[in-house]
Write a protein that holds these residues in place. Structure first.
Motif, short mmCIF file in Angstrom:
data_model
loop_
_atom_site.label_atom_id
_atom_site.label_comp_id
_atom_site.label_asym_id
_atom_site.label_seq_id
_atom_site.Cartn_x
_atom_site.Cartn_y
_atom_site.Cartn_z
N SER B 114 -2.03 -3.03 18.83
CA SER B 114 -2.90 -3.20 17.91
C SER B 114 -3.46 -2.00 17.32
O SER B 114 -4.05 -2.26 16.37
CB SER B 114 -3.96 -2.51 19.16
N GLU B 115 -2.39 -1.19 17.33
CA GLU B 115 -2.53 -0.25 15.72
C GLU B 115 -2.29 -1.30 14.64
O GLU B 115 -2.90 -0.74 13.44
CB GLU B 115 -1.70 0.69 15.87
N THR B 116 -1.11 -1.88 14.51
CA THR B 116 -0.65 -2.58 13.14
C THR B 116 -1.39 -3.63 13.55
O THR B 116 -1.83 -3.97 11.80
CB THR B 116 0.79 -2.89 13.37
N TRP B 117 -2.03 -4.23 14.42
CA TRP B 117 -2.59 -5.41 14.14
C TRP B 117 -3.81 -4.48 13.14
O TRP B 117 -4.95 -5.29 11.97
CB TRP B 117 -3.67 -5.95 15.50
N HIS B 118 -5.02 -3.54 13.55
CA HIS B 118 -5.53 -2.89 12.31
C HIS B 118 -5.81 -3.02 11.78
O HIS B 118 -6.11 -3.04 10.52
CB HIS B 118 -6.82 -2.40 13.81
N ILE B 119 -4.72 -2.46 11.03
CA ILE B 119 -4.23 -1.87 9.38
C ILE B 119 -3.82 -3.02 8.82
O ILE B 119 -4.61 -3.36 7.60
CB ILE B 119 -2.79 -1.21 9.77
N LEU B 120 -3.06 -4.24 9.50
CA LEU B 120 -3.47 -4.93 8.94
C LEU B 120 -4.19 -6.61 8.90
O LEU B 120 -4.62 -7.30 7.44
CB LEU B 120 -1.88 -6.19 9.41
N GLN B 121 -5.23 -6.39 9.65
CA GLN B 121 -6.57 -6.96 9.66
C GLN B 121 -6.55 -6.54 8.37
O GLN B 121 -7.58 -6.88 7.37
CB GLN B 121 -6.96 -6.74 10.72
N ASN B 122 -7.17 -5.48 7.54
CA ASN B 122 -7.73 -4.83 6.65
C ASN B 122 -7.27 -4.87 5.52
O ASN B 122 -7.58 -3.94 4.52
CB ASN B 122 -8.43 -3.35 7.31
N ASP B 123 -6.25 -5.53 5.34
CA ASP B 123 -5.18 -4.97 4.61
C ASP B 123 -5.06 -6.41 3.58
O ASP B 123 -4.84 -7.25 4.25
CB ASP B 123 -3.67 -4.92 4.72
N PRO B 124 -5.52 -6.30 2.25
CA PRO B 124 -5.80 -7.52 1.52
C PRO B 124 -3.95 -7.89 0.83
O PRO B 124 -4.10 -8.48 -0.13
CB PRO B 124 -6.68 -6.05 0.28
N GLY B 125 -3.46 -6.93 1.39
CA GLY B 125 -1.97 -7.40 0.88
C GLY B 125 -0.57 -7.94 1.20
O GLY B 125 -1.43 -8.62 2.01
N ILE B 126 0.71 -8.45 0.71
CA ILE B 126 1.29 -10.01 1.24
C ILE B 126 1.17 -9.66 3.18
O ILE B 126 1.06 -10.83 3.36
CB ILE B 126 2.51 -9.32 0.51
N ALA B 127 1.03 -8.14 3.02
CA ALA B 127 1.65 -8.48 5.38
C ALA B 127 0.72 -8.24 5.60
O ALA B 127 0.52 -9.69 6.21
CB ALA B 127 2.62 -7.32 5.55
N GLY B 128 -0.56 -7.91 5.43
CA GLY B 128 -1.80 -8.65 6.17
C GLY B 128 -2.43 -9.58 6.08
O GLY B 128 -2.62 -10.86 6.85
N THR B 129 -2.35 -10.06 4.50
CA THR B 129 -2.70 -11.73 3.99
C THR B 129 -1.87 -12.80 5.01
O THR B 129 -2.37 -13.37 5.49
CB THR B 129 -2.92 -12.34 2.72
N SER B 130 -1.15 -12.06 5.05
CA SER B 130 0.44 -13.59 5.39
C SER B 130 0.00 -13.31 7.62
O SER B 130 0.00 -14.53 7.67
CB SER B 130 2.16 -13.37 5.24
N LEU B 131 -0.65 -12.41 7.67
CA LEU B 131 -0.69 -12.47 9.03
C LEU B 131 -1.91 -13.01 9.84
O LEU B 131 -2.07 -13.83 10.20
CB LEU B 131 -0.69 -11.42 10.42
N ARG B 132 -3.20 -12.71 8.60
CA ARG B 132 -4.03 -13.51 9.36
C ARG B 132 -4.02 -14.79 8.61
O ARG B 132 -4.54 -15.66 9.32
CB ARG B 132 -5.19 -12.47 8.24
#
Lengths: 163, 176
Positions: B114-132
């Motif tokens: 969940s901690e990584t998810w919440h970081i990635l959910q708000n990440d406009p970069g490659i990793a966050g965008t890819s996961l969303r």
């Protein structure tokens, strides 16, 4: 009221800076729809999603002899989102304007490799929450019916199928 | 070091979901943000009713989805084949797991807490965008498939009792 003001009033863009909304207006052209107009037709290629800015749209499944309502969409809601995340799919419902409506056209091509625009990021975060709610709601009802069904679980497999 | 399972899964995701401008190396970057976890045949990945703290990208193998009936007996109700995403709903809304996920054969995953998810959910970069976007593609496909199955059954290709039941489902869902 400017088009940026209109977007800024939508809850999904509440924390998005105006500069990002100005850029979003360029990415997502406006579409004015008269009342009664069909915007998306079941079975047609899904190449566009719509963000409702003003007005109301309804979605119906065509069952041949009647139209079955499956949803209504007002300001701040997005319809046809599958077109944003895959290509070549077809519409599963027909969408018509209930009232004269203003929408923003969202396309696969507008997204770009990353969500650098804060409005695009907000839209994606909103969709994650909304799709989760829709899937939960559907599953809840299916489960309730399944648990009350007379034990023929083969039919459930037919319903849920393989993914 | 190259990881053939991850590379195959990345290519598979790109074939399955034609996401805008997404490249294999971007997905591999995303995979690198999570934890690689393997499961043996019959091993439970998550259990119905538990609190959801993780999401899994299934890189290889098949996962069986099971539901409990009113007598707490388990029934297989579907299968998820790699590459795909499981466990998202509970992570997003904090609700209980909707089903039990069991490995059918060996299953390879990347798990995000969940901690990584919440970081990635708000990440406009490659990793966050890819996961969303992977998640959104998977979810919108599930909804679309559901609509199509309901339409087919309502048009008379299913069991009469289920047609009746599904009309009630549609009536309920359309109010939502």
């Amino acid at each position: 009221m400017t088009e940026v003001d209109q977007l800024a009033e939508l809850p999904i863009f509440a924390s998005v800076p105006r500069e990002a909304l100005e850029h979003f207006c360029q990415l997502a052209p406006v579409l004015h729809v008269p009342a009664g107009m069909t915007i998306m037709r079941q079975g047609s290629v899904a190449d566009l999603a719509l963000l409702v800015v003003d007005g109301r749209l309804k979605a119906e499944i065509d069952l041949g002899n009647f139209q079955f309502p499956v949803g209504a969409f007002g300001p701040g809601e997005i319809i046809g989102e599958r077109a944003l995340f895959s290509q070549g799919g077809t519409r599963s419902a027909t969408v018509t304007a209930v009232f004269a409506s203003t929408c923003r056209m969202l396309t696969w091509g507008m997204l770009g490799p990353t969500a650098e625009n804060a409005a695009v990021l907000a839209m994606e975060q909103y969709l994650v929450d909304v799709l989760t709610q829709r899937l939960r709601r559907t599953q809840k009802v299916i489960r309730a019916l399944w648990r009350s069904a007379p034990g023929d679980f083969d039919d459930l497999d037919e319903l849920l199928g393989e993914r | 070091m190259s990881d053939p399972i991850a590379t195959r899964a990345a290519a598979g995701f790109l074939v399955r979901y034609s996401l805008p401008d997404l490249r294999e190396r971007q997905l591999l970057e995303l995979f690198g943000r999570g934890t690689r976890v393997g499961y043996e045949h019959g091993e439970i990945i998550c259990r119905e009713g538990d609190e959801g703290g993780d999401i899994w990208l299934v890189l290889e193998g098949t996962v069986e989805i099971r539901w409990l009936d009113r007598n707490r007996a388990e029934h297989a109700v579907g299968h998820v084949h790699a590459p795909d995403v499981i466990g998202a709903w509970s992570l997003v809304d904090g609700g209980p797991r909707g089903g039990t996920c069991v490995a059918m054969g060996t299953v390879q995953t990347v798990r995000f807490g969940s901690e990584t998810w919440h970081i990635l959910q708000n990440d406009p970069g490659i990793a966050g965008t890819s996961l969303r976007r992977l998640l959104l593609a998977s979810m919108s496909e599930q909804l679309s498939d559901g609509n199509e199955r309901i339409r087919v059954i309502l048009q008379g290709q299913g069991h009469a009792a289920w047609r009746h039941a599904l009309r009630r489902i549609l009536e309920f869902v359309s109010r939502g």
